[in-house]
Write a protein that holds these residues in place. Structure first.
Motif, PDB file in Angstrom:
ATOM      1  N   UNK A  21       0.836  -1.202   0.000  1.00 10.59           N
ATOM      2  CA  UNK A  21       0.000   0.000   0.000  1.00 10.59           C
ATOM      3  C   UNK A  21       0.875   1.258   0.000  1.00 10.59           C
ATOM      4  N   UNK A  22       1.936   1.263   0.811  1.00 11.70           N
ATOM      5  CA  UNK A  22       2.822   2.421   0.874  1.00 11.70           C
ATOM      6  C   UNK A  22       3.706   2.559  -0.354  1.00 11.70           C
ATOM      7  N   UNK A  23       4.076   1.461  -0.980  1.00  9.62           N
ATOM      8  CA  UNK A  23       4.827   1.533  -2.239  1.00  9.62           C
ATOM      9  C   UNK A  23       3.959   2.197  -3.300  1.00  9.62           C
ATOM     10  N   UNK A  24       2.709   1.792  -3.376  1.00  7.81           N
ATOM     11  CA  UNK A  24       1.795   2.388  -4.356  1.00  7.81           C
ATOM     12  C   UNK A  24       1.627   3.886  -4.114  1.00  7.81           C
ATOM     13  N   UNK A  25       1.475   4.281  -2.853  1.00  9.22           N
ATOM     14  CA  UNK A  25       1.344   5.703  -2.522  1.00  9.22           C
ATOM     15  C   UNK A  25       2.618   6.471  -2.868  1.00  9.22           C
ATOM     16  N   UNK A  26       3.760   5.900  -2.521  1.00 10.29           N
ATOM     17  CA  UNK A  26       5.039   6.574  -2.740  1.00 10.29           C
ATOM     18  C   UNK A  26       5.395   6.674  -4.211  1.00 10.29           C
ATOM     19  N   UNK A  35      10.449  13.253  -3.130  1.00  7.78           N
ATOM     20  CA  UNK A  35      11.106  12.157  -2.419  1.00  7.78           C
ATOM     21  C   UNK A  35      10.049  11.426  -1.601  1.00  7.78           C
ATOM     22  N   UNK A  36      10.398  10.242  -1.124  1.00  8.66           N
ATOM     23  CA  UNK A  36       9.399   9.474  -0.387  1.00  8.66           C
ATOM     24  C   UNK A  36      10.057   8.664   0.721  1.00  8.66           C
ATOM     25  N   UNK A  37       9.235   8.241   1.649  1.00 13.23           N
ATOM     26  CA  UNK A  37       9.639   7.340   2.714  1.00 13.23           C
ATOM     27  C   UNK A  37       8.665   6.183   2.708  1.00 13.23           C
ATOM     28  N   UNK A  38       9.195   4.969   2.756  1.00 14.52           N
ATOM     29  CA  UNK A  38       8.331   3.791   2.791  1.00 14.52           C
ATOM     30  C   UNK A  38       8.009   3.432   4.228  1.00 14.52           C
ATOM     31  N   UNK A  39       6.744   3.227   4.493  1.00 10.26           N
ATOM     32  CA  UNK A  39       6.308   2.728   5.787  1.00 10.26           C
ATOM     33  C   UNK A  39       6.015   1.247   5.634  1.00 10.26           C
TER      34      UNK A  39
END
Length: 91
Positions: A21-26, A35-39
């Motif tokens: 889910x967080x990869x898709x958001x990022x 930039x992004x951070x993966x949760x």
């Protein structure tokens, strides 16, 4: 606290779903140049990348076992370092 119920809970599946889910958001932010951070359990993603793409693995860590399949796969590696897109593109 019900320990039996706790042990039956699908922690791996839950953390994997949260990571996806967080990869898709990022990824949406990355396409926009942010930039992004993966949760989530991003170490699982990192180990999968290191195992699937050996060049990335050796850039990020030191392989300590050469067995074809070692479970858990994280025991194949020693130490982890940060890797930027620039590091990858220079290779």
């Amino acid at each position: 606290m019900d320990l039996e119920r706790l042990h039956r809970y699908p922690w791996g599946l839950t953390s994997f779903d949260f990571l996806v889910e967080n990869i898709n958001k990022s990824s949406a932010g990355l396409r926009e140049g942010k930039s992004c951070t993966l949760d989530g359990f991003s170490l699982a993603l990192q180990i999968w990348l290191m195992e699937a793409i050996p060049v990335l693995g050796t850039m990020m860590s030191t392989k300590v076992k050469n067995a074809p399949v070692t479970i858990p796969r994280c025991t194949n590696w020693s130490g982890f370092s940060a890797l930027s897109f620039g590091d990858i593109s220079r290779r």
